[in-house]
Motif scaffolding. Structure first.
Motif, PDB file in Angstrom:
ATOM      1  N   ALA A   1      34.877  28.573  48.429  1.00  0.00           N
ATOM      2  CA  ALA A   1      35.973  29.447  48.033  1.00  0.00           C
ATOM      3  C   ALA A   1      36.828  28.790  46.945  1.00  0.00           C
ATOM      4  O   ALA A   1      36.968  27.561  46.895  1.00  0.00           O
ATOM      5  CB  ALA A   1      36.843  29.774  49.250  1.00  0.00           C
ATOM      6  N   ILE A   2      37.385  29.617  46.077  1.00  0.00           N
ATOM      7  CA  ILE A   2      38.310  29.148  45.043  1.00  0.00           C
ATOM      8  C   ILE A   2      39.657  28.873  45.713  1.00  0.00           C
ATOM      9  O   ILE A   2      40.243  29.754  46.335  1.00  0.00           O
ATOM     10  CB  ILE A   2      38.477  30.210  43.944  1.00  0.00           C
ATOM     11  CG1 ILE A   2      37.133  30.497  43.263  1.00  0.00           C
ATOM     12  CG2 ILE A   2      39.521  29.764  42.912  1.00  0.00           C
ATOM     13  CD1 ILE A   2      37.140  31.768  42.430  1.00  0.00           C
ATOM     14  N   ARG A   3      40.147  27.650  45.570  1.00  0.00           N
ATOM     15  CA  ARG A   3      41.418  27.266  46.179  1.00  0.00           C
ATOM     16  C   ARG A   3      42.557  27.635  45.222  1.00  0.00           C
ATOM     17  O   ARG A   3      42.592  27.161  44.085  1.00  0.00           O
ATOM     18  CB  ARG A   3      41.428  25.770  46.495  1.00  0.00           C
ATOM     19  CG  ARG A   3      40.336  25.379  47.495  1.00  0.00           C
ATOM     20  CD  ARG A   3      40.251  23.879  47.688  1.00  0.00           C
ATOM     21  NE  ARG A   3      41.492  23.326  48.236  1.00  0.00           N
ATOM     22  CZ  ARG A   3      41.810  23.353  49.525  1.00  0.00           C
ATOM     23  NH1 ARG A   3      40.966  23.917  50.399  1.00  0.00           N
ATOM     24  NH2 ARG A   3      42.938  22.822  49.951  1.00  0.00           N
ATOM     25  N   LEU A   4      43.475  28.486  45.699  1.00  0.00           N
ATOM     26  CA  LEU A   4      44.506  29.051  44.830  1.00  0.00           C
ATOM     27  C   LEU A   4      45.903  28.734  45.345  1.00  0.00           C
ATOM     28  O   LEU A   4      46.193  28.908  46.537  1.00  0.00           O
ATOM     29  CB  LEU A   4      44.328  30.572  44.736  1.00  0.00           C
ATOM     30  CG  LEU A   4      45.352  31.334  43.886  1.00  0.00           C
ATOM     31  CD1 LEU A   4      45.210  30.968  42.411  1.00  0.00           C
ATOM     32  CD2 LEU A   4      45.177  32.838  44.079  1.00  0.00           C
ATOM     33  N   LEU A   5      46.769  28.278  44.445  1.00  0.00           N
ATOM     34  CA  LEU A   5      48.176  28.042  44.750  1.00  0.00           C
ATOM     35  C   LEU A   5      49.020  29.095  44.037  1.00  0.00           C
ATOM     36  O   LEU A   5      48.860  29.312  42.826  1.00  0.00           O
ATOM     37  CB  LEU A   5      48.592  26.645  44.281  1.00  0.00           C
ATOM     38  CG  LEU A   5      50.080  26.277  44.402  1.00  0.00           C
ATOM     39  CD1 LEU A   5      50.510  26.256  45.861  1.00  0.00           C
ATOM     40  CD2 LEU A   5      50.342  24.925  43.746  1.00  0.00           C
ATOM     41  N   LEU A   6      49.903  29.774  44.775  1.00  0.00           N
ATOM     42  CA  LEU A   6      50.777  30.803  44.207  1.00  0.00           C
ATOM     43  C   LEU A   6      52.170  30.227  43.960  1.00  0.00           C
ATOM     44  O   LEU A   6      52.746  29.586  44.858  1.00  0.00           O
ATOM     45  CB  LEU A   6      50.892  31.984  45.170  1.00  0.00           C
ATOM     46  CG  LEU A   6      49.597  32.709  45.548  1.00  0.00           C
ATOM     47  CD1 LEU A   6      49.885  33.798  46.581  1.00  0.00           C
ATOM     48  CD2 LEU A   6      48.933  33.304  44.314  1.00  0.00           C
ATOM     49  N   VAL A   7      52.718  30.456  42.772  1.00  0.00           N
ATOM     50  CA  VAL A   7      54.050  29.950  42.431  1.00  0.00           C
ATOM     51  C   VAL A   7      54.879  31.080  41.830  1.00  0.00           C
ATOM     52  O   VAL A   7      54.607  31.543  40.725  1.00  0.00           O
ATOM     53  CB  VAL A   7      53.972  28.772  41.435  1.00  0.00           C
ATOM     54  CG1 VAL A   7      55.364  28.178  41.218  1.00  0.00           C
ATOM     55  CG2 VAL A   7      53.004  27.707  41.914  1.00  0.00           C
ATOM     56  N   ASP A   8      55.881  31.546  42.583  1.00  0.00           N
ATOM     57  CA  ASP A   8      56.764  32.610  42.117  1.00  0.00           C
ATOM     58  C   ASP A   8      58.038  32.557  42.945  1.00  0.00           C
ATOM     59  O   ASP A   8      57.981  32.341  44.158  1.00  0.00           O
ATOM     60  CB  ASP A   8      56.101  33.986  42.261  1.00  0.00           C
ATOM     61  CG  ASP A   8      56.806  35.068  41.451  1.00  0.00           C
ATOM     62  OD1 ASP A   8      57.973  35.394  41.786  1.00  0.00           O
ATOM     63  OD2 ASP A   8      56.203  35.575  40.492  1.00  0.00           O
ATOM     64  N   ASP A   9      59.185  32.750  42.306  1.00  0.00           N
ATOM     65  CA  ASP A   9      60.444  32.637  43.038  1.00  0.00           C
ATOM     66  C   ASP A   9      60.779  33.886  43.848  1.00  0.00           C
ATOM     67  O   ASP A   9      61.692  33.871  44.672  1.00  0.00           O
ATOM     68  CB  ASP A   9      61.598  32.309  42.088  1.00  0.00           C
ATOM     69  CG  ASP A   9      61.862  33.417  41.073  1.00  0.00           C
ATOM     70  OD1 ASP A   9      60.899  34.113  40.693  1.00  0.00           O
ATOM     71  OD2 ASP A   9      63.022  33.585  40.652  1.00  0.00           O
TER      72      ASP A   9
ATOM     73  N   LEU B   1      45.131  38.748  46.863  1.00  0.00           N
ATOM     74  CA  LEU B   1      44.128  37.736  46.548  1.00  0.00           C
ATOM     75  C   LEU B   1      43.464  37.166  47.794  1.00  0.00           C
ATOM     76  O   LEU B   1      42.297  36.799  47.777  1.00  0.00           O
ATOM     77  CB  LEU B   1      44.777  36.610  45.732  1.00  0.00           C
ATOM     78  CG  LEU B   1      45.242  37.044  44.337  1.00  0.00           C
ATOM     79  CD1 LEU B   1      46.277  36.062  43.787  1.00  0.00           C
ATOM     80  CD2 LEU B   1      44.062  37.128  43.392  1.00  0.00           C
ATOM     81  N   GLY B   2      44.231  37.114  48.889  1.00  0.00           N
ATOM     82  CA  GLY B   2      43.674  36.599  50.124  1.00  0.00           C
ATOM     83  C   GLY B   2      42.607  37.500  50.706  1.00  0.00           C
ATOM     84  O   GLY B   2      41.793  37.071  51.524  1.00  0.00           O
TER      85      GLY B   2
ATOM     86  N   GLU C   1      41.885  43.244  38.603  1.00  0.00           N
ATOM     87  CA  GLU C   1      41.865  42.447  37.379  1.00  0.00           C
ATOM     88  C   GLU C   1      42.468  41.068  37.612  1.00  0.00           C
ATOM     89  O   GLU C   1      42.039  40.080  36.999  1.00  0.00           O
ATOM     90  CB  GLU C   1      42.605  43.180  36.258  1.00  0.00           C
ATOM     91  CG  GLU C   1      41.900  44.444  35.799  1.00  0.00           C
ATOM     92  CD  GLU C   1      42.650  45.135  34.668  1.00  0.00           C
ATOM     93  OE1 GLU C   1      43.417  44.452  33.959  1.00  0.00           O
ATOM     94  OE2 GLU C   1      42.471  46.353  34.505  1.00  0.00           O
ATOM     95  N   ILE C   2      43.487  40.974  38.470  1.00  0.00           N
ATOM     96  CA  ILE C   2      44.065  39.663  38.792  1.00  0.00           C
ATOM     97  C   ILE C   2      43.044  38.822  39.549  1.00  0.00           C
ATOM     98  O   ILE C   2      42.876  37.630  39.288  1.00  0.00           O
ATOM     99  CB  ILE C   2      45.363  39.820  39.600  1.00  0.00           C
ATOM    100  CG1 ILE C   2      46.433  40.508  38.744  1.00  0.00           C
ATOM    101  CG2 ILE C   2      45.873  38.455  40.071  1.00  0.00           C
ATOM    102  CD1 ILE C   2      47.763  40.695  39.438  1.00  0.00           C
ATOM    103  N   VAL C   3      42.346  39.439  40.495  1.00  0.00           N
ATOM    104  CA  VAL C   3      41.292  38.737  41.225  1.00  0.00           C
ATOM    105  C   VAL C   3      40.219  38.247  40.247  1.00  0.00           C
ATOM    106  O   VAL C   3      39.772  37.091  40.315  1.00  0.00           O
ATOM    107  CB  VAL C   3      40.659  39.655  42.293  1.00  0.00           C
ATOM    108  CG1 VAL C   3      39.426  38.992  42.902  1.00  0.00           C
ATOM    109  CG2 VAL C   3      41.672  39.975  43.385  1.00  0.00           C
ATOM    110  N   ASP C   4      39.828  39.114  39.324  1.00  0.00           N
ATOM    111  CA  ASP C   4      38.821  38.742  38.333  1.00  0.00           C
ATOM    112  C   ASP C   4      39.313  37.604  37.446  1.00  0.00           C
ATOM    113  O   ASP C   4      38.544  36.697  37.094  1.00  0.00           O
ATOM    114  CB  ASP C   4      38.467  39.956  37.469  1.00  0.00           C
ATOM    115  CG  ASP C   4      37.391  39.635  36.435  1.00  0.00           C
ATOM    116  OD1 ASP C   4      36.278  39.262  36.838  1.00  0.00           O
ATOM    117  OD2 ASP C   4      37.675  39.746  35.226  1.00  0.00           O
TER     118      ASP C   4
END
Length: 224
Positions: free
Chosen positions: A3-11, A23-24, A112-115
């Motif tokens: 799996a692609i390991r993804l970190l989300l950063v948003d306030d 995305l999950g 599109e974000i997933v892609d």
């Protein structure tokens, strides 16, 4: 498949929740962490080892641009995709010059974000040729002459074939298209791109495109 390991950063916690849900749900993406500010990114990257960081630009303490610049200086830097509400502005350009692999708009369709995450994880920048041209046009300004001189000095390190490949990358062509245009194999194109990145100390194809544009080599009337 790993799996692609993804970190989300948003306030914005609602934005993070929406992105996490979206995305999950993709079977090949794992959300390994979330951050509300750029100041939290370094420690989270050390702990979670993401492949991709989806990074908001505007945050209260340390913005996404500064966080991106700090991340991309690391030897083991993850890929960064910036989140923005604008198609093109100086902040997006700064992020791309710092080494971000592309950007997505916050109102982009979920698929599109997933892609975009998948493409960046695979090493492909998330910028269409049309968007690249828009960003490059926006970059033109009072410092254009200084940028051109600096860019040409850097590109002088390339041999003729590498320069041809760099210009083709700047035009937004994929490896297969470059191979056809320049009568070489896709493997040879990949080798040239790798050498260009190493010689010019760049992170990705977007930075090649920006440098070629700054040098003026995308102008059809320019002598090449």
């Amino acid at each position: 498949m790993t799996a692609i390991r993804l970190l989300l950063v948003d306030d914005d916690p609602l934005v993070r929740a929406g992105l996490s849900l979206m995305l999950g749900g993709a079977g090949d993406i794992e959300i390994v962490g979330e951050a509300a500010d750029g100041s939290e990114v370094g420690a989270l990257v050390d702990r979670t080892r993401p492949d991709v960081v989806l990074m908001d630009i505007r945050m209260p303490a340390v913005d996404g641009l500064t966080a991106t610049e700090l991340l991309r200086r690391r030897a083991d830097a993850p890929q960064v995709v910036v989140l923005t509400t604008f198609h093109a502005d100086e902040q997006v350009l700064r992020a791309l010059r710092a080494g971000a692999a592309g950007f997505v708009l916050k109102d982009t369709a979920p698929a599109e974000i997933v892609d975009a995450v998948r493409r960046v994880a695979a090493g492909d920048p998330v910028l269409s040729p049309a968007v690249t041209r828009q960003l490059m046009a926006h970059a033109a300004g009072t410092t254009a002459d200084a940028r051109r001189a600096s860019a040409r000095a850097r590109l002088a390190a390339l041999n003729d074939r590498e320069r041809e490949v760099a210009v083709a990358v700047g035009r937004g062509h994929a490896n297969a298209g470059i191979a056809t245009e320049l009568y070489m194999s896709v493997a040879t194109v990949k080798t040239h791109v790798s050498r260009i990145l190493a010689k010019l100390d760049l992170n990705n194809r977007v930075q090649i495109a920006l440098l070629v544009h700054d040098a003026g080599f995308l102008d059809d009337t320019e002598e090449r």
